[in-house]
Design an enzyme around this catalytic site. Structure first.
Site: not given
Lengths: 564, 158
Positions: A50, A112-113, A162, A473
């Site tokens: 993502e 969940f999630q 949802k 760096m």
């Protein structure tokens, strides 16, 4: 019309003329993905993480000038995307990011999630929404695109539960927005502009300080006009690279921590800073109290909060830099270019004293050579993305940029792993140009899974990995400021980058000489598939000049001169 | 320009919508600004609410606070007050003793009175400028207050 929340998302994207969406599906966003499956109006590019979806949308936006769009699911899908949101926020990149959320009935139950997505994105987006009713979606989507692209651009996040994506409601995208509380100030105050022009006409050693806001505002043409009309020399910030062409005699170079000696000295000696769309970042100013100490400051910015935040502006002008520069151009007849000749000569002397260069004094290739060489071979034909670290600074220093939107890099947040997915988005936005990602052996591993995306989508990004077997760096700082204690920066243990690329169906090269590099680059361009060109470069090369953090711009560590 | 940490009162008019208060408090915590007190209530017959925030900082910090607040999308207006009328309310719970009259007289001097009398305790209310409220709270320590609640300041420009 009466349609579902998911269909509304699709309809809005079509109405906004979105042609490419980057994303990754999951449970809470499945209804929307079902509608994506059914449509043929825009392309969806499946990234393999993502975070990469957001960076790809950023690259797409920066190359095209359009709002980038990304879509992700709830919970881990969203949290993976947070780095991308923060990156876009820091660099003022217009994005609309749509995330799924657990159904309304489950919000707050540790489902969940489930994660409080808007709570997390609040501090790293320009604005965000949690949609609680599908009847609000048309307005919210339209507002999101408007807010992302106007004023100081930035990412807008929309979190949709949802059940809202399944809910049927009325959808009318032709609605008029009434954002009483959001009215960006785009026209500069004429009196302030007049005063600023008078100050420029009076100044002896004025200096343009050009920032990334010019590129966001598509104002490079106007700025080029203004610079040439006045004959006043200019320095660019990292974010502004490409505003003026590299061969413009009035362009000094980049300023700041790794700016050129001439650029930093010009800023230290100027009597009038003409800041256009730049925000006086700490990597630019060094020690604030010593920055442009003898100068008055004109500061043009669309974001009032950027003005006098760090450096007091004597001539503050809030407005879109394109409008303001156009207004300034109309008044610039009193400015006599010839008057600044001695000042231009002074700067030219600075540049002759310590030019931006490097020494080819080792058996191994110098990373700067590789960047210059790509510039020689491809120049304007390539769009250039970078990751973060030494290679990023060398790219900004040595690549011959000739136009705005040619250079895409994570400036504000400094996100390692930005470059490859961004270059994928860049290639999707402008397929006619070669998409190069200059990266390091550290950065490339932070999103190397995107090889799969590039292979699947036939987006032939050429990743040039400047391999010094170091997190370069940080190693440079450890060498200079930590008595050479190279704590956890030695990357001697590495994958076989050639095989890594080949394992995904890409192509790989390992090169050690100039001839090998030229051949590999040519072959990669001919083969037209995603490539890793691993270049073995000098391990201990430092980025110079360097202003140590918190130091004054005129106190630079410089490249050691070689005995002739 | 003074760099001292002065007390400042900022009024903010916001669209009355979900999470607008978190946007404001997140901004203060995220940028390291202080909130001394904060009051919110809807503005009658409008879709807006008004916040009064008491904060402190140098002139530069206060300027940044007002600009950053203004950048938030649902914020209509931000006033940093110079010339204002400011009031704060406090409720104080005292144990009942022989001093009720004393307490009542004291409250009256601070625009207040005893508002509730129970079996064992009385509750007094005062409403005055925040500085005077502080004074009042100092003075009443001798009557052994059991609990003190302050409302935070509200303000109007003169």
């Amino acid at each position: 019309m009466q349609i579902s929340g998911s269909q509304m998302v699709i309809e809005a994207l079509i109405a906004e003329d979105v042609t490419t969406v980057f994303g990754y599906p999951g449970g809470a966003i499945m209804n929307v993905y079902d509608e994506i499956y059914k449509q043929n109006d825009f392309k969806h590019i499946l990234t393999r993480h993502e975070q990469a979806a957001i960076h790809a949308a950023e690259g797409y936006s920066r190359a095209s000038g359009k709002v980038g769009v990304a879509m992700i699911t709830s919970g881990p899908g969203f949290t993976n995307a947070v780095t991308g949101l923060a990156d876009a926020y820091m660099d003022s990149i217009p994005l609309v990011v749509i995330s799924g959320q657990v159904p309304m009935s489950l919000i707050g139950t540790d489902a969940f999630q489930e994660i409080d997505a808007v709570g997390i994105s609040r501090s790293c987006t320009k604005h965000n929404y949690l949609v609680t009713d599908a009847k609000d979606l048309a307005r919210i989507l339209k507002e999101a695109f408007h807010i992302a692209a106007t004023g100081r651009p930035g990412p807008v996040h929309i979190d949709i539960p949802k059940d809202v994506t399944a809910q049927i409601a009325e959808f009318d995208y032709s609605l008029k927005l009434s954002l009483e509380t959001y009215k960006p100030h785009i026209k500069g105050n004429p009196r302030q502009i007049k005063k600023a022009i008078e100050a420029i006409a009076k100044a002896k050693r004025p200096l343009f300080y050009l920032g990334g806001g010019i590129i966001n505002a598509n104002a490079s043409d106007e700025v080029r006009d203004f610079v040439h009309r006045t004959g006043i020399p200019a320095v660019e910030t990292f974010m502004a690279r490409g505003t003026l062409s590299h061969d413009d005699s009035l362009l000094i170079s980049m300023l700041g921590m790794h700016g050129s000696y001439a650029a930093n000295m010009a800023m230290s000696e100027t009597d009038l800073v003409i800041g256009l769309g730049a925000r006086f970042d700490d990597r630019v100013t060094g020690k604030i109290s010593e920055f442009a100490k003898n100068a008055d400051v004109i500061h043009v910015d669309i974001d009032p909060a950027s003005i006098s935040k760090l450096i007091n502006a004597d001539y503050p002008i809030v407005g879109d830099v394109k409008n303001v520069v156009n207004d300034m151009l109309k008044l610039s007849s009193d400015i006599d270019s010839a008057k600044y000749k001695p000042w231009r000569e002074t700067i030219s002397n600075f540049d002759n004293l310590h030019p931006l260069t490097y020494h080819e004094d080792t058996d191994r290739l110098k990373p700067q050579w590789v960047i210059e060489r790509v510039g020689e071979l491809l120049g304007d034909d390539a769009n250039i993305s970078t990751d973060v670290g030494q290679h990023q600074m060398w790219t900004a220093q040595f690549y011959p940029f000739s136009r705005p939107r040619q250079f895409m890099s994570s400036g504000g947040l400094g996100t390692m792993g930005y470059g490859f997915p961004a270059a994928i988005g860049v290639k999707a936005a402008s397929p006619e140009k070669i998409s190069i990602n200059f990266t390091g052996d550290g950065s490339i591993l932070m999103n190397c899974q995107e090889l799969m995306t590039a292979v699947e989508q036939k987006l032939p990004v050429i990743n040039i990995i400047l391999n010094n077997n170091f997190l370069g760096m940080v190693r440079q700082w450890q060498t200079l400021f930590y008595d050479k204690r190279h704590s956890e920066t030695d990357l001697s243990v590495q994958p076989d980058f050639v095989k890594l690329s080949e394992a995904f169906g890409g192509i790989g090269y390992r090169v050690k000489t100039k001839e090998e590099f030229d051949a590999a680059l040519k072959d990669a361009i001919d083969k037209n598939i995603v490539a890793f060109i691993e270049v073995i470069v000098e391990r201990m090369e430092n980025v110079m000049p360097m202003v140590p953090a918190g130091g004054s711009l005129f106190n630079m560590m410089l490249l050691q001169k070689k005995e002739k | 320009m003074t760099e001292s940490n002065e007390r400042r009162v900022v009024s903010v008019i916001v669209v009355n919508e979900a999470s607008v208060l978190s946007r404001i408090t997140d901004l203060f915590s995220g940028r390291g600004y202080n909130i001394t007190s904060l009051t919110v209530a809807p503005i009658p017959d409008s879709k807006y609410s008004r916040l009064t925030i008491v904060t402190s900082g140098s002139v530069r910090v206060i300027e940044q606070i007002t600009k950053q607040l203004h950048k938030l999308i649902p914020i209509l207006r931000v006033y940093e007050h110079a010339d204002l009328v400011e009031k704060e309310m406090a409720l104080v719970k005292f144990p009942i003793s022989d001093n009720i009259t004393d307490i009542n007289t004291l409250c009256e001097a601070y625009n207040g009175k005893i508002v509730n009398v129970g079996e064992n305790v009385i509750i007094a209310m005062v409403a005055d400028e925040p500085k005077r409220i502080e004074n009042f709270l100092k003075i009443i320590t001798r009557y052994n207050p059991k609990e003190i609640v302050r409302s935070g300041a509200v303000a109007l420009e003169r």
